[in-house]
Write a protein that holds these residues in place. Sequence first.
Motif, PDB file in Angstrom:
ATOM      1  N   GLY A  27      84.625 -28.174  61.313  1.00 46.18           N
ATOM      2  CA  GLY A  27      85.881 -27.496  61.576  1.00 46.18           C
ATOM      3  C   GLY A  27      85.789 -26.028  61.943  1.00 46.18           C
ATOM      4  N   LYS A  28      84.574 -25.459  61.903  1.00 47.71           N
ATOM      5  CA  LYS A  28      84.405 -24.031  62.191  1.00 47.71           C
ATOM      6  C   LYS A  28      83.448 -23.776  63.357  1.00 47.71           C
ATOM      7  CE  LYS A  28      82.904 -19.669  60.190  1.00 47.71           C
ATOM      8  NZ  LYS A  28      82.418 -18.964  59.025  1.00 47.71           N
ATOM      9  N   ARG A  29      82.258 -24.362  63.262  1.00 43.22           N
ATOM     10  CA  ARG A  29      81.202 -24.085  64.245  1.00 43.22           C
ATOM     11  C   ARG A  29      80.748 -25.379  64.901  1.00 43.22           C
ATOM     12  NH1 ARG A  29      76.298 -21.095  61.732  1.00 43.22           N
ATOM     13  NH2 ARG A  29      77.926 -19.509  61.556  1.00 43.22           N
ATOM     14  N   VAL A  30      80.705 -25.360  66.223  1.00 42.21           N
ATOM     15  CA  VAL A  30      80.250 -26.507  66.998  1.00 42.21           C
ATOM     16  C   VAL A  30      78.944 -26.120  67.699  1.00 42.21           C
ATOM     17  CG1 VAL A  30      81.614 -25.917  69.063  1.00 42.21           C
ATOM     18  CG2 VAL A  30      81.032 -28.306  68.617  1.00 42.21           C
ATOM     19  N   LEU A  53      80.118 -24.473  83.176  1.00 41.78           N
ATOM     20  CA  LEU A  53      80.029 -25.410  82.053  1.00 41.78           C
ATOM     21  C   LEU A  53      80.252 -24.698  80.724  1.00 41.78           C
ATOM     22  CD1 LEU A  53      77.031 -27.573  83.283  1.00 41.78           C
ATOM     23  CD2 LEU A  53      79.332 -28.438  82.786  1.00 41.78           C
ATOM     24  N   LEU A  54      79.659 -23.520  80.557  1.00 40.33           N
ATOM     25  CA  LEU A  54      79.837 -22.775  79.309  1.00 40.33           C
ATOM     26  C   LEU A  54      81.282 -22.323  79.114  1.00 40.33           C
ATOM     27  CD1 LEU A  54      76.580 -20.654  79.081  1.00 40.33           C
ATOM     28  CD2 LEU A  54      77.277 -22.537  77.587  1.00 40.33           C
ATOM     29  N   ARG A  55      81.933 -21.857  80.172  1.00 36.98           N
ATOM     30  CA  ARG A  55      83.347 -21.483  80.059  1.00 36.98           C
ATOM     31  C   ARG A  55      84.186 -22.690  79.671  1.00 36.98           C
ATOM     32  NH1 ARG A  55      81.911 -18.567  84.573  1.00 36.98           N
ATOM     33  NH2 ARG A  55      82.818 -20.111  86.000  1.00 36.98           N
ATOM     34  N   PHE A  56      83.888 -23.821  80.282  1.00 40.44           N
ATOM     35  CA  PHE A  56      84.647 -25.033  80.013  1.00 40.44           C
ATOM     36  C   PHE A  56      84.513 -25.474  78.555  1.00 40.44           C
ATOM     37  CE2 PHE A  56      85.473 -29.530  79.811  1.00 40.44           C
ATOM     38  CZ  PHE A  56      86.583 -29.697  80.622  1.00 40.44           C
ATOM     39  N   VAL A  57      83.271 -25.551  78.051  1.00 41.02           N
ATOM     40  CA  VAL A  57      83.108 -26.033  76.670  1.00 41.02           C
ATOM     41  C   VAL A  57      83.614 -25.011  75.657  1.00 41.02           C
ATOM     42  CG1 VAL A  57      81.289 -27.709  77.172  1.00 41.02           C
ATOM     43  CG2 VAL A  57      80.651 -25.390  76.483  1.00 41.02           C
ATOM     44  N   ASP A 101      87.619 -24.189  71.594  1.00 38.72           N
ATOM     45  CA  ASP A 101      88.751 -23.393  71.130  1.00 38.72           C
ATOM     46  C   ASP A 101      89.994 -24.268  70.983  1.00 38.72           C
ATOM     47  OD1 ASP A 101      90.142 -20.951  70.448  1.00 38.72           O
ATOM     48  OD2 ASP A 101      90.916 -20.913  72.503  1.00 38.72           O
ATOM     49  N   SER A 102      90.224 -25.160  71.935  1.00 38.15           N
ATOM     50  CA  SER A 102      91.402 -26.034  71.875  1.00 38.15           C
ATOM     51  C   SER A 102      91.340 -26.990  70.687  1.00 38.15           C
ATOM     52  CB  SER A 102      91.556 -26.817  73.180  1.00 38.15           C
ATOM     53  OG  SER A 102      90.632 -27.893  73.257  1.00 38.15           O
ATOM     54  N   LEU A 103      90.127 -27.261  70.196  1.00 33.81           N
ATOM     55  CA  LEU A 103      89.953 -28.125  69.020  1.00 33.81           C
ATOM     56  C   LEU A 103      90.022 -27.335  67.713  1.00 33.81           C
ATOM     57  CD1 LEU A 103      87.057 -30.467  70.225  1.00 33.81           C
ATOM     58  CD2 LEU A 103      89.520 -30.951  70.194  1.00 33.81           C
ATOM     59  N   GLY A 104      90.155 -26.008  67.815  1.00 37.69           N
ATOM     60  CA  GLY A 104      90.277 -25.175  66.623  1.00 37.69           C
ATOM     61  C   GLY A 104      88.992 -24.563  66.117  1.00 37.69           C
ATOM     62  N   TYR A 105      87.900 -24.722  66.831  1.00 35.11           N
ATOM     63  CA  TYR A 105      86.638 -24.109  66.428  1.00 35.11           C
ATOM     64  C   TYR A 105      86.684 -22.610  66.706  1.00 35.11           C
ATOM     65  CZ  TYR A 105      84.631 -28.670  65.603  1.00 35.11           C
ATOM     66  OH  TYR A 105      84.389 -29.916  65.095  1.00 35.11           O
ATOM     67  N   THR A 106      86.031 -21.850  65.845  1.00 33.99           N
ATOM     68  CA  THR A 106      86.010 -20.393  66.008  1.00 33.99           C
ATOM     69  C   THR A 106      84.618 -19.871  66.329  1.00 33.99           C
ATOM     70  OG1 THR A 106      85.723 -20.092  63.620  1.00 33.99           O
ATOM     71  CG2 THR A 106      87.994 -20.043  64.483  1.00 33.99           C
ATOM     72  N   GLU A 107      83.622 -20.746  66.266  1.00 36.89           N
ATOM     73  CA  GLU A 107      82.243 -20.354  66.552  1.00 36.89           C
ATOM     74  C   GLU A 107      81.522 -21.462  67.308  1.00 36.89           C
ATOM     75  OE1 GLU A 107      81.440 -17.696  62.534  1.00 36.89           O
ATOM     76  OE2 GLU A 107      80.389 -19.603  62.775  1.00 36.89           O
ATOM     77  N   MET A 108      80.545 -21.036  68.097  1.00 34.50           N
ATOM     78  CA  MET A 108      79.662 -21.959  68.799  1.00 34.50           C
ATOM     79  C   MET A 108      78.235 -21.468  68.584  1.00 34.50           C
ATOM     80  SD  MET A 108      81.757 -22.165  72.384  1.00 34.50           S
ATOM     81  CE  MET A 108      80.957 -23.611  73.046  1.00 34.50           C
ATOM     82  N   ALA A 109      77.306 -22.395  68.441  1.00 29.85           N
ATOM     83  CA  ALA A 109      75.902 -22.032  68.277  1.00 29.85           C
ATOM     84  C   ALA A 109      75.051 -22.863  69.225  1.00 29.85           C
ATOM     85  CB  ALA A 109      75.459 -22.258  66.831  1.00 29.85           C
ATOM     86  N   GLU A 142      58.326 -20.802  70.628  1.00 32.69           N
ATOM     87  CA  GLU A 142      59.273 -19.910  69.967  1.00 32.69           C
ATOM     88  C   GLU A 142      60.684 -20.146  70.484  1.00 32.69           C
ATOM     89  OE1 GLU A 142      58.054 -15.860  70.376  1.00 32.69           O
ATOM     90  OE2 GLU A 142      56.096 -16.235  69.485  1.00 32.69           O
ATOM     91  N   TYR A 143      61.638 -20.044  69.566  1.00 30.35           N
ATOM     92  CA  TYR A 143      63.038 -20.251  69.946  1.00 30.35           C
ATOM     93  C   TYR A 143      63.943 -19.402  69.066  1.00 30.35           C
ATOM     94  CZ  TYR A 143      63.639 -23.137  65.791  1.00 30.35           C
ATOM     95  OH  TYR A 143      63.706 -23.574  64.496  1.00 30.35           O
ATOM     96  N   GLU A 144      65.197 -19.312  69.495  1.00 37.37           N
ATOM     97  CA  GLU A 144      66.228 -18.597  68.740  1.00 37.37           C
ATOM     98  C   GLU A 144      67.433 -19.503  68.582  1.00 37.37           C
ATOM     99  OE1 GLU A 144      65.506 -14.054  70.361  1.00 37.37           O
ATOM    100  OE2 GLU A 144      67.094 -15.258  71.276  1.00 37.37           O
ATOM    101  N   LYS A 145      68.125 -19.349  67.469  1.00 34.42           N
ATOM    102  CA  LYS A 145      69.442 -19.949  67.280  1.00 34.42           C
ATOM    103  C   LYS A 145      70.422 -18.800  67.485  1.00 34.42           C
ATOM    104  CE  LYS A 145      67.697 -23.176  63.866  1.00 34.42           C
ATOM    105  NZ  LYS A 145      67.740 -23.600  62.461  1.00 34.42           N
ATOM    106  N   ARG A 146      71.377 -19.009  68.386  1.00 32.96           N
ATOM    107  CA  ARG A 146      72.325 -17.946  68.742  1.00 32.96           C
ATOM    108  C   ARG A 146      73.753 -18.393  68.454  1.00 32.96           C
ATOM    109  NH1 ARG A 146      70.995 -13.959  73.167  1.00 32.96           N
ATOM    110  NH2 ARG A 146      68.800 -13.529  72.769  1.00 32.96           N
ATOM    111  N   LEU A 147      74.596 -17.399  68.195  1.00 29.83           N
ATOM    112  CA  LEU A 147      75.984 -17.632  67.826  1.00 29.83           C
ATOM    113  C   LEU A 147      76.934 -16.883  68.765  1.00 29.83           C
ATOM    114  CD1 LEU A 147      78.004 -18.677  65.556  1.00 29.83           C
ATOM    115  CD2 LEU A 147      77.773 -16.375  64.594  1.00 29.83           C
ATOM    116  N   LYS A 148      78.054 -17.514  69.015  1.00 33.31           N
ATOM    117  CA  LYS A 148      79.154 -16.895  69.773  1.00 33.31           C
ATOM    118  C   LYS A 148      80.424 -17.134  68.976  1.00 33.31           C
ATOM    119  CE  LYS A 148      81.911 -17.513  73.930  1.00 33.31           C
ATOM    120  NZ  LYS A 148      81.858 -17.884  75.333  1.00 33.31           N
ATOM    121  N   ARG A 149      81.198 -16.085  68.819  1.00 31.95           N
ATOM    122  CA  ARG A 149      82.520 -16.244  68.207  1.00 31.95           C
ATOM    123  C   ARG A 149      83.540 -16.439  69.313  1.00 31.95           C
ATOM    124  NH1 ARG A 149      79.607 -13.247  64.798  1.00 31.95           N
ATOM    125  NH2 ARG A 149      79.651 -13.876  62.628  1.00 31.95           N
ATOM    126  N   ILE A 150      84.403 -17.421  69.133  1.00 31.43           N
ATOM    127  CA  ILE A 150      85.409 -17.747  70.155  1.00 31.43           C
ATOM    128  C   ILE A 150      86.646 -16.893  69.918  1.00 31.43           C
ATOM    129  CG2 ILE A 150      86.832 -19.574  71.147  1.00 31.43           C
ATOM    130  CD1 ILE A 150      84.746 -21.567  70.164  1.00 31.43           C
TER     131      ILE A 150
END
Length: 155
Positions: A75-78, A98-102, A107-115, A147-155
């Motif tokens: 319900g918070k992060r997708v 594609l990124l703008r679309f998802v 956001d329309s589903l109520g998520y406030t974060e994406m990772a 090597e990799y990173e996990k990244r976050l975006k707030r909607i």
Amino acid sequence: MTRADEKHIRRLAPEEWELCAPIRKGGENDELDAWFFQELLTGNRYTFVYVEEGRFLGEVSLVFRHEDPAYAIAGKRVYVSRMIVREDCRGRGIGGALLRFVTAYADSLGYTEMALGVDTANTAARALYEKHGFTTVLFRGEDEAGEYEKRLKRI
């Protein structure tokens, strides 16, 4: 690419799964492909495709449940998974569309974060993600792929 180009993006139906093979060079990891397909069937994964003149040029998925809370929180992060554009179509703005679309979809589903996860050596992908707001690094690590990173975006 303008927002008008996003009209080419739609949710993938399970029976169309094989039409994405040219995007991801199908058959490179059959076991992983099968797992992703099962997630699509169960509804945990929504895959969206960029289609132009009947050709599937790019895909991205939203994953709602993941064992790693850095990626998904109910319900918070997708989790943004499997962001791929055909090699011969890169540099045309399809990934950004594609990124703008998802982002709008989440956001329309109520998520406030994406990772998402990104290989640190993939400078083009990292630049795209940063441009689209994935600027917070949650974790840096290494696995069998490097090597990799996990990244976050707030909607």
